[in-house]
Design a protein around this motif. Sequence first.
Motif, PDB file in Angstrom:
ATOM      1  N   LEU A 130       0.825  -1.213   0.000  1.00 21.88           N
ATOM      2  CA  LEU A 130       0.000   0.000   0.000  1.00 21.88           C
ATOM      3  C   LEU A 130       0.862   1.267   0.000  1.00 21.88           C
ATOM      4  O   LEU A 130       0.552   2.231  -0.694  1.00 21.88           O
ATOM      5  N   MET A 131       1.943   1.259   0.768  1.00 20.25           N
ATOM      6  CA  MET A 131       2.823   2.434   0.812  1.00 20.25           C
ATOM      7  C   MET A 131       3.546   2.628  -0.521  1.00 20.25           C
ATOM      8  O   MET A 131       3.601   3.744  -1.042  1.00 20.25           O
ATOM      9  N   LEU A 132       4.078   1.556  -1.083  1.00 14.02           N
ATOM     10  CA  LEU A 132       4.784   1.654  -2.366  1.00 14.02           C
ATOM     11  C   LEU A 132       3.819   2.042  -3.484  1.00 14.02           C
ATOM     12  O   LEU A 132       4.148   2.863  -4.349  1.00 14.02           O
ATOM     13  N   GLU A 133       2.632   1.478  -3.462  1.00 15.64           N
ATOM     14  CA  GLU A 133       1.642   1.778  -4.499  1.00 15.64           C
ATOM     15  C   GLU A 133       1.178   3.228  -4.384  1.00 15.64           C
ATOM     16  O   GLU A 133       0.967   3.913  -5.383  1.00 15.64           O
ATOM     17  N   GLY A 134       1.017   3.734  -3.147  1.00 18.94           N
ATOM     18  CA  GLY A 134       0.661   5.136  -2.952  1.00 18.94           C
ATOM     19  C   GLY A 134       1.711   6.064  -3.541  1.00 18.94           C
ATOM     20  O   GLY A 134       1.390   7.037  -4.224  1.00 18.94           O
ATOM     21  N   ASN A 135       2.987   5.752  -3.318  1.00 16.04           N
ATOM     22  CA  ASN A 135       4.075   6.567  -3.881  1.00 16.04           C
ATOM     23  C   ASN A 135       4.078   6.507  -5.406  1.00 16.04           C
ATOM     24  O   ASN A 135       4.275   7.524  -6.075  1.00 16.04           O
ATOM     25  N   ARG A 136       3.851   5.325  -5.970  1.00 16.07           N
ATOM     26  CA  ARG A 136       3.821   5.193  -7.429  1.00 16.07           C
ATOM     27  C   ARG A 136       2.625   5.957  -8.005  1.00 16.07           C
ATOM     28  O   ARG A 136       2.746   6.666  -9.005  1.00 16.07           O
ATOM     29  N   LEU A 137       1.491   5.858  -7.349  1.00 14.46           N
ATOM     30  CA  LEU A 137       0.282   6.500  -7.863  1.00 14.46           C
ATOM     31  C   LEU A 137       0.329   8.023  -7.739  1.00 14.46           C
ATOM     32  O   LEU A 137      -0.366   8.712  -8.487  1.00 14.46           O
ATOM     33  N   ASN A 138       1.126   8.549  -6.831  1.00 13.32           N
ATOM     34  CA  ASN A 138       1.301  10.011  -6.765  1.00 13.32           C
ATOM     35  C   ASN A 138       1.741  10.540  -8.129  1.00 13.32           C
ATOM     36  O   ASN A 138       1.188  11.509  -8.646  1.00 13.32           O
ATOM     37  N   LYS A 139       2.742   9.879  -8.710  1.00 14.44           N
ATOM     38  CA  LYS A 139       3.272  10.314 -10.008  1.00 14.44           C
ATOM     39  C   LYS A 139       2.256  10.103 -11.125  1.00 14.44           C
ATOM     40  O   LYS A 139       2.116  10.949 -12.010  1.00 14.44           O
ATOM     41  N   VAL A 140       1.528   8.994 -11.083  1.00 16.65           N
ATOM     42  CA  VAL A 140       0.544   8.690 -12.122  1.00 16.65           C
ATOM     43  C   VAL A 140      -0.591   9.717 -12.104  1.00 16.65           C
ATOM     44  O   VAL A 140      -1.003  10.217 -13.151  1.00 16.65           O
ATOM     45  N   VAL A 141      -1.083  10.036 -10.913  1.00 18.02           N
ATOM     46  CA  VAL A 141      -2.192  10.993 -10.786  1.00 18.02           C
ATOM     47  C   VAL A 141      -1.767  12.369 -11.292  1.00 18.02           C
ATOM     48  O   VAL A 141      -2.498  13.021 -12.051  1.00 18.02           O
ATOM     49  N   ILE A 142      -0.583  12.823 -10.907  1.00 17.66           N
ATOM     50  CA  ILE A 142      -0.104  14.140 -11.337  1.00 17.66           C
ATOM     51  C   ILE A 142       0.076  14.167 -12.857  1.00 17.66           C
ATOM     52  O   ILE A 142      -0.319  15.130 -13.523  1.00 17.66           O
ATOM     53  N   ALA A 143       0.663  13.116 -13.426  1.00 24.90           N
ATOM     54  CA  ALA A 143       0.853  13.070 -14.878  1.00 24.90           C
ATOM     55  C   ALA A 143      -0.494  13.096 -15.607  1.00 24.90           C
ATOM     56  O   ALA A 143      -0.657  13.791 -16.613  1.00 24.90           O
ATOM     57  N   GLU A 144      -1.476  12.371 -15.090  1.00 24.88           N
ATOM     58  CA  GLU A 144      -2.796  12.337 -15.719  1.00 24.88           C
ATOM     59  C   GLU A 144      -3.507  13.685 -15.594  1.00 24.88           C
ATOM     60  O   GLU A 144      -4.151  14.146 -16.540  1.00 24.88           O
ATOM     61  N   LEU A 145      -3.391  14.327 -14.441  1.00 27.75           N
ATOM     62  CA  LEU A 145      -3.999  15.654 -14.276  1.00 27.75           C
ATOM     63  C   LEU A 145      -3.346  16.660 -15.221  1.00 27.75           C
ATOM     64  O   LEU A 145      -4.032  17.503 -15.805  1.00 27.75           O
ATOM     65  N   ASN A 146      -2.028  16.585 -15.371  1.00 30.09           N
ATOM     66  CA  ASN A 146      -1.335  17.470 -16.316  1.00 30.09           C
ATOM     67  C   ASN A 146      -1.818  17.228 -17.741  1.00 30.09           C
ATOM     68  O   ASN A 146      -2.007  18.167 -18.509  1.00 30.09           O
ATOM     69  N   ALA A 147      -2.022  15.960 -18.100  1.00 37.41           N
ATOM     70  CA  ALA A 147      -2.499  15.627 -19.442  1.00 37.41           C
ATOM     71  C   ALA A 147      -3.923  16.124 -19.676  1.00 37.41           C
ATOM     72  O   ALA A 147      -4.314  16.386 -20.805  1.00 37.41           O
ATOM     73  N   ARG A 148      -4.695  16.274 -18.595  1.00 34.12           N
ATOM     74  CA  ARG A 148      -6.092  16.717 -18.720  1.00 34.12           C
ATOM     75  C   ARG A 148      -6.270  18.208 -18.466  1.00 34.12           C
ATOM     76  O   ARG A 148      -7.374  18.688 -18.265  1.00 34.12           O
ATOM     77  N   GLY A 149      -5.186  18.949 -18.460  1.00 32.45           N
ATOM     78  CA  GLY A 149      -5.290  20.400 -18.409  1.00 32.45           C
ATOM     79  C   GLY A 149      -5.127  21.050 -17.050  1.00 32.45           C
ATOM     80  O   GLY A 149      -5.515  22.196 -16.863  1.00 32.45           O
TER      81      GLY A 149
END
Length: 161
Positions: free
Chosen positions: A128-147
């Motif tokens: 859960l801790m490792l996945e949370g850290n990985r998903l931080n980057k994924v969420v930010i990249a996706e938000l950037n892609a969506r404006g």
Amino acid sequence: MGFLDNFKQAMAAAKDAANANIERQRAEKAAAEAAQRPLARPQARPQSKLPEGVIMASLMEMEPIALGTNSQGQDVLVKISGAILAKPMGVSSLDAAGQREEVKNITREILTRELSSKADSMRDVKFLMLEGNRLNKVVIAELNARGYEAAFKMPLMIRPQ
């Protein structure tokens, strides 16, 4: 007995007059104090420490995310916490509350998509801790892609429900 009755009435009247005098003095004192206080100026908008145009979306208010059923036949729900600072790139037709909701919806969509296939691992704290850290980057990249220019104020924390 007439004398005592008159005396009791006089004492009651004196007591009532004294109480009325005390109340009048208290009211005058409160009015004088209120007149001495400066008037509070109404604020044009609430003071925020965020830069102009930046919103903060708190993920603590989100409903738990249903990830499906694990291999043991149990329904898996996870609770997400964290906070995202976001600013639309360009002009947005949404107000601040609408932008917050859109950021939360995008984040919920990403987390549901990314975590659904991993329902069996949701009891492992290290995962859960490792996945949370990985998903931080994924969420930010996706938000950037969506404006949205985005960053985490508080990182993602995933907890099984």
